[in-house]
Enzyme design. Structure first.
Site, PDB file in Angstrom:
ATOM      1  N   SER A 126      -1.033   0.814   1.323  1.00 56.79           N
ATOM      2  CA  SER A 126      -0.699   0.961   2.950  1.00 56.79           C
ATOM      3  C   SER A 126      -2.570   1.893   3.712  1.00 56.79           C
ATOM      4  O   SER A 126      -3.200   2.529   4.465  1.00 56.79           O
ATOM      5  CB  SER A 126       0.006   1.743   3.311  1.00 56.79           C
ATOM      6  OG  SER A 126       1.096   0.267   3.967  1.00 56.79           O
ATOM      7  N   THR A 157      -6.230 -11.652  -3.039  1.00 57.39           N
ATOM      8  CA  THR A 157      -6.317 -12.992  -2.829  1.00 57.39           C
ATOM      9  C   THR A 157      -7.851 -13.495  -3.295  1.00 57.39           C
ATOM     10  O   THR A 157      -8.601 -12.959  -3.683  1.00 57.39           O
ATOM     11  CB  THR A 157      -6.684 -13.123  -1.143  1.00 57.39           C
ATOM     12  OG1 THR A 157      -5.206 -12.081  -1.168  1.00 57.39           O
ATOM     13  CG2 THR A 157      -5.938 -14.286  -0.629  1.00 57.39           C
ATOM     14  N   GLU A 200      -3.912  -7.200   4.194  1.00 54.12           N
ATOM     15  CA  GLU A 200      -5.456  -6.589   5.576  1.00 54.12           C
ATOM     16  C   GLU A 200      -5.001  -4.949   6.535  1.00 54.12           C
ATOM     17  O   GLU A 200      -4.753  -5.744   7.739  1.00 54.12           O
ATOM     18  CB  GLU A 200      -5.396  -7.382   6.311  1.00 54.12           C
ATOM     19  CG  GLU A 200      -6.149  -8.348   5.443  1.00 54.12           C
ATOM     20  CD  GLU A 200      -7.952  -9.642   5.870  1.00 54.12           C
ATOM     21  OE1 GLU A 200      -7.953  -9.286   7.276  1.00 54.12           O
ATOM     22  OE2 GLU A 200      -7.722 -10.475   4.741  1.00 54.12           O
ATOM     23  N   GLY A 260      19.189 -25.217  12.655  1.00 56.55           N
ATOM     24  CA  GLY A 260      19.719 -25.458  11.516  1.00 56.55           C
ATOM     25  C   GLY A 260      19.749 -26.306   9.515  1.00 56.55           C
ATOM     26  O   GLY A 260      18.400 -25.645  10.066  1.00 56.55           O
ATOM     27  N   GLY A 284       1.318   1.826  -6.739  1.00 58.64           N
ATOM     28  CA  GLY A 284       1.112   3.040  -6.244  1.00 58.64           C
ATOM     29  C   GLY A 284       0.037   2.906  -4.595  1.00 58.64           C
ATOM     30  O   GLY A 284       0.101   4.423  -4.475  1.00 58.64           O
TER      31      GLY A 284
HETATM   32  C1  LIG Z   1       0.531 -12.777  -1.097  1.00 56.48           C
HETATM   33  C2  LIG Z   1      -0.520 -10.837  -1.013  1.00 56.48           C
HETATM   34  C3  LIG Z   1      -1.636 -10.994  -0.877  1.00 56.48           C
HETATM   35  C4  LIG Z   1      -2.959  -9.282  -1.434  1.00 56.48           C
HETATM   36  N1  LIG Z   1      -3.988 -10.171  -0.548  1.00 56.48           N
HETATM   37  C5  LIG Z   1      -5.320  -8.350  -0.808  1.00 56.48           C
HETATM   38  C6  LIG Z   1      -6.387  -8.810  -1.730  1.00 56.48           C
HETATM   39  O1  LIG Z   1      -6.814  -9.509  -1.193  1.00 56.48           O
HETATM   40  N2  LIG Z   1      -6.730  -7.506  -1.532  1.00 56.48           N
HETATM   41  C7  LIG Z   1      -6.320  -5.928  -1.251  1.00 56.48           C
HETATM   42  O2  LIG Z   1      -6.691  -4.625  -2.111  1.00 56.48           O
HETATM   43  N3  LIG Z   1      -4.882  -6.183  -0.860  1.00 56.48           N
HETATM   44  C8  LIG Z   1      -3.747  -7.579  -1.160  1.00 56.48           C
HETATM   45  N4  LIG Z   1      -2.554  -7.556  -1.143  1.00 56.48           N
HETATM   46  C9  LIG Z   1      -2.241  -5.839  -0.626  1.00 56.48           C
HETATM   47  C10 LIG Z   1      -1.514  -5.612   0.461  1.00 56.48           C
HETATM   48  O3  LIG Z   1      -3.060  -5.670   1.744  1.00 56.48           O
HETATM   49  C11 LIG Z   1      -0.854  -4.527   0.455  1.00 56.48           C
HETATM   50  O4  LIG Z   1       0.691  -5.249  -0.193  1.00 56.48           O
HETATM   51  C12 LIG Z   1      -0.557  -4.082   1.822  1.00 56.48           C
HETATM   52  O5  LIG Z   1      -1.251  -2.796   2.241  1.00 56.48           O
HETATM   53  C13 LIG Z   1       1.135  -3.119   1.470  1.00 56.48           C
HETATM   54  O6  LIG Z   1       0.125  -1.551   0.720  1.00 56.48           O
HETATM   55  P1  LIG Z   1       1.637  -1.681  -0.374  1.00 56.48           P
HETATM   56  O7  LIG Z   1       2.227  -2.827  -0.880  1.00 56.48           O
HETATM   57  O8  LIG Z   1       1.447  -0.526  -1.149  1.00 56.48           O
HETATM   58  O9  LIG Z   1       3.126  -1.275   0.305  1.00 56.48           O
HETATM   59  P2  LIG Z   1       3.614   0.204   1.314  1.00 56.48           P
HETATM   60  O10 LIG Z   1       1.739   1.117   1.729  1.00 56.48           O
HETATM   61  O11 LIG Z   1       4.052   0.923  -0.083  1.00 56.48           O
HETATM   62  O12 LIG Z   1       4.267  -0.011   2.422  1.00 56.48           O
HETATM   63  C14 LIG Z   1       5.488  -0.195   1.869  1.00 56.48           C
HETATM   64  C15 LIG Z   1       5.592  -0.857   3.535  1.00 56.48           C
HETATM   65  O13 LIG Z   1       6.322   0.858   3.888  1.00 56.48           O
HETATM   66  C16 LIG Z   1       5.496   0.332   5.332  1.00 56.48           C
HETATM   67  N5  LIG Z   1       4.231   1.898   5.233  1.00 56.48           N
HETATM   68  C17 LIG Z   1       3.727   2.823   4.753  1.00 56.48           C
HETATM   69  N6  LIG Z   1       2.996   4.068   4.892  1.00 56.48           N
HETATM   70  C18 LIG Z   1       3.563   4.043   6.391  1.00 56.48           C
HETATM   71  C19 LIG Z   1       3.646   4.748   7.576  1.00 56.48           C
HETATM   72  N7  LIG Z   1       2.511   5.847   7.920  1.00 56.48           N
HETATM   73  N8  LIG Z   1       4.185   5.153   8.505  1.00 56.48           N
HETATM   74  C20 LIG Z   1       4.851   3.659   8.524  1.00 56.48           C
HETATM   75  N9  LIG Z   1       4.965   3.057   7.574  1.00 56.48           N
HETATM   76  C21 LIG Z   1       4.732   3.324   6.695  1.00 56.48           C
HETATM   77  C22 LIG Z   1       4.524  -0.615   4.891  1.00 56.48           C
HETATM   78  O14 LIG Z   1       4.404  -1.082   6.736  1.00 56.48           O
HETATM   79  C23 LIG Z   1       5.176  -1.409   4.584  1.00 56.48           C
HETATM   80  O15 LIG Z   1       6.456  -1.789   5.658  1.00 56.48           O
HETATM   81  C24 LIG Z   1      -2.047  -8.639  -0.791  1.00 56.48           C
HETATM   82  C25 LIG Z   1      -0.950  -8.531  -1.347  1.00 56.48           C
HETATM   83  C26 LIG Z   1      -0.025  -9.958  -0.995  1.00 56.48           C
HETATM   84  C27 LIG Z   1       1.411  -9.843  -0.648  1.00 56.48           C
END
Ligand SMILES: Cc1cc2nc3c(=O)[nH]c(=O)nc-3n(C[C@H](O)[C@H](O)[C@H](O)COP(=O)(O)OP(=O)(O)OC[C@H]3O[C@@H](n4cnc5c(N)ncnc54)[C@H](O)[C@@H]3O)c2cc1C
Length: 390
Positions: free
Chosen positions: A126, A152, A367, A343, A123
Site C-alpha cells: 500500500s 500480474t 491497484e 444457499g 513488506g
Molecule cells: C492477484 C494479485 C495481483 C497483484 N498484481 C500486482 C502487480 O501487478 N503489481 C504490483 O506491484 N502489485 C500487485 N499486487 C499487489 C497489490 O497491489 C498489493 O497486495 C496491495 O497494494 C496491498 O499491499 P500489501 O499486500 O502489501 O498489503 P498492506 O499494504 O500490508 O496492507 C494490508 C492491509 O492494511 C490496509 N492498510 C494499509 N495501509 C493502510 C492505511 N494507511 N490505512 C488503512 N488501512 C491500511 C490495507 O488496505 C490492507 O487491507 C497484486 C496482488 C494480488 C493479490
C-alpha cells in the site's frame, strides 16, 4: 448534462462481446482447479471470431472520448468469466506505465511488448515509498537488487516496469521505474503465485540479483533522477487514474454474471423479480435481489462518471478512487448476497458462482486497496495532506 445513452451500434457491440465472453465459461472451472497450468494464449473458439476491435469500426478503446464505452466493454468481457482470457492480452499494467511515464523513444522501443508492473515487495504494498529494491548507478548502467511479489502477467510478460530506489535516503523522490526485459541476466521469475481466486491468471514473483540495465531503461530518461515525481510516483499515479475505474469494471462484469445467474435460478424456482412493483409487495428473496442490483448499478455509475470525466479531459483523480472503492465493495457484497440467496447452489462447484465470489475479491486489493482509496477520497474532500491523514 451527463448522458450514458449508447447508440444502437454500440449496444450491438456490447451484446456481441458478452456473447463471445461466454466461451471462457467452458474453460473456467478447469483452469481454476489446475492452477499450475496456463490457459492457451487464445482459446480455440475465439480464433475465428472478428474480435471487438473490428466491431468498433476503426475506433479504439484508447481513443479520446472512448472511455465510457471502454468501461462497458471491459465489464462485458469479464461477464463470461474473468480469469480465463479469450485472447492474448495486448498489454499489462506496465504498458500503461510506459504510456504514462515513458519518453517517446521508450514508447517506440518497448510499446509492442507485453509489460508487467512490479511495485509490491514483501513488506511493501500500500505504501510504495517503502520499496526496498535498489538501483545502483554503475557507469552507463543501473544494477538492480531486490524481490518483487504478486506481479500480474508476470510469467508471460516480455518484460517488466520495476520500481527501485536510486537513493534510499531520498524517500519517494528516490524511487524510479526501470524497464527490464526478460532474459536480462540477474532477472529471475521464481514462481507463479497460488491464490484464492483468479487462479488462471498469471501472477509471478521475481528476484533481481545484480541485474544490470542500461541507463536508458529508466522510464522518462536518466536526467529525471534529480526530479521528484519523474519516472516514479507521478508516472504511476497517472497510470492508476486510468486503470482504477477499469479494475472496478472488471469486477462489476463478474458480479453482473452472478446476478444474472441468481435471477435465472430464482425464476426456475418460481420467484420472478417484478421490476416497477414495490419491493415490499415481493418475495423476501426478490427484495434482497433488488437491493443487490441497486448496489451494482450505483457502483457501475461511479465507474462511468470517472470515465466520462476522462472523456472530457477533466481531472478524475477523486472519481477514479470513488469508482474503485465503491466497485470493490459492491462486487464483494453482490456475489456474497447471491450466494446467500441461492444457499447450497451458491457454494456448489457445479456452478461458477462460488468461483466468481472468490475471483472478485482481488478487485478490492490490487491497484490500491479499498481502504487506501477511502484515504485518498477523504484527503481530497477534506483537504488533508498525505502526512495529515494516513
Ligand atoms: C492477484 C494479485 C495481483 C497483484 N498484481 C500486482 C502487480 O501487478 N503489481 C504490483 O506491484 N502489485 C500487485 N499486487 C499487489 C497489490 O497491489 C498489493 O497486495 C496491495 O497494494 C496491498 O499491499 P500489501 O499486500 O502489501 O498489503 P498492506 O499494504 O500490508 O496492507 C494490508 C492491509 O492494511 C490496509 N492498510 C494499509 N495501509 C493502510 C492505511 N494507511 N490505512 C488503512 N488501512 C491500511 C490495507 O488496505 C490492507 O487491507 C497484486 C496482488 C494480488 C493479490
Amino acid at each position: 448534462m451527463i448522458s450514458f445513452d449508447l447508440t444502437e451500434h454500440d449496444k450491438k457491440v456490447l451484446d456481441a462481446i458478452r456473447e463471445e465472453s461466454l466461451i471462457a465459461r467452458k474453460y473456467a472451472r478447469h483452469f481454476d482447479e489446475n492452477e499450475e497450468e496456463f490457459p492457451p494464449d487464445q482459446l480455440p473458439e475465439a480464433k475465428d471470431r472478428p474480435g471487438f476491435y473490428s466491431l468498433l469500426g476503426g475506433r479504439d478503446v484508447d481513443d479520446s472520448g472512448m472511455n465510457v464505452l471502454g468501461m462497458l466493454i471491459t465489464a462485458a468481457q469479464t461477464w463470461g468469466d474473468y480469469s480465463v482470457r479469450l485472447r492474448r492480452p495486448a498489454g499489462g499494467l506496465g504498458n500503461s506505465a510506459l504510456r504514462a511515464a515513458g519518453s517517446p523513444e521508450q514508447q517506440q522501443k518497448w510499446g509492442h511488448l507485453t509489460l508487467a508492473m512490479a511495485i509490491t515487495e514483501p513488506g511493501c504494498g500500500s505504501d510504495p515509498s517503502r520499496v526496498k529494491t535498489t538501483a545502483t548507478k554503475d557507469g552507463d548502467h543501473y544494477v538492480l537488487n531486490g524481490e518483487k511479489i504478486f506481479v500480474t502477467t508476470g510469467c508471460r510478460a516480455d518484460g517488466v516496469v520495476a520500481w527501485a530506489t536510486v537513493d534510499a535516503n531520498a524517500g519517494r523522490a528516490g524511487i524510479k521505474s526501470f524497464l527490464v526485459e526478460k532474459g536480462t541476466p540477474g532477472f529471475t521469475v521464481v514462481r507463479k503465485e497460488k491464490k484464492l481466486g483468479i487462479r488462471a491468471d498469471d501472477t509471478a514473483a521475481y528476484v533481481f540479483e545484480n541485474c544490470r540495465v542500461p541507463r536508458a531503461n529508466l522510464l522518462g530518461g536518466d536526467e529525471t533522477v534529480a526530479k521528484e515525481g519523474s519516472g516514479g510516483f507521478r508516472g504511476v499515479m497517472k497510470t492508476f487514474n486510468m486503470t482504477r475505474p477499469a479494475v472496478a469494471a472488471i469486477g462489476l462484469g463478474i458480479s453482473q454474471a452472478a446476478l444474472d445467474f441468481t435471477r435465472e435460478q430464482l425464476e426456475l424456482a418460481g420467484i420472478a423479480i417484478r421490476y416497477g412493483a414495490s419491493t415490499a409487495s415481493q418475495n423476501a428473496l426478490a427484495q434482497k435481489f433488488l437491493e443487490l442490483e441497486a448496489m451494482q448499478e450505483a457502483a457501475m455509475l461511479t465507474v462511468m462518471r470517472a470515465a466520462w470525466l476522462a472523456d472530457r479531459q477533466e481531472s478524475n483523480n477523486l472519481e477514479s478512487s470513488i469508482a474503485k472503492a465503491k466497485g470493490g465493495q459492491a462486487v464483494r457484497l453482490v456475489t456474497q448476497g447471491c450466494i446467500e440467496i441461492l444457499g447450497p447452489l451458491g457454494v456448489s462447484r457445479e456452478h461458477l458462482l462460488e468461483k466468481w465470489f472468490r475471483d472478485v475479491r482481488i478487485t478490492d486489493i490490487y491497484e490500491g486497496t479499498g481502504q487506501i482509496q477511502n484515504l485518498i477520497i477523504a484527503r481530497t474532500i477534506l483537504g488533508y495532506s498525505r502526512n495529515e491523514l494516513r
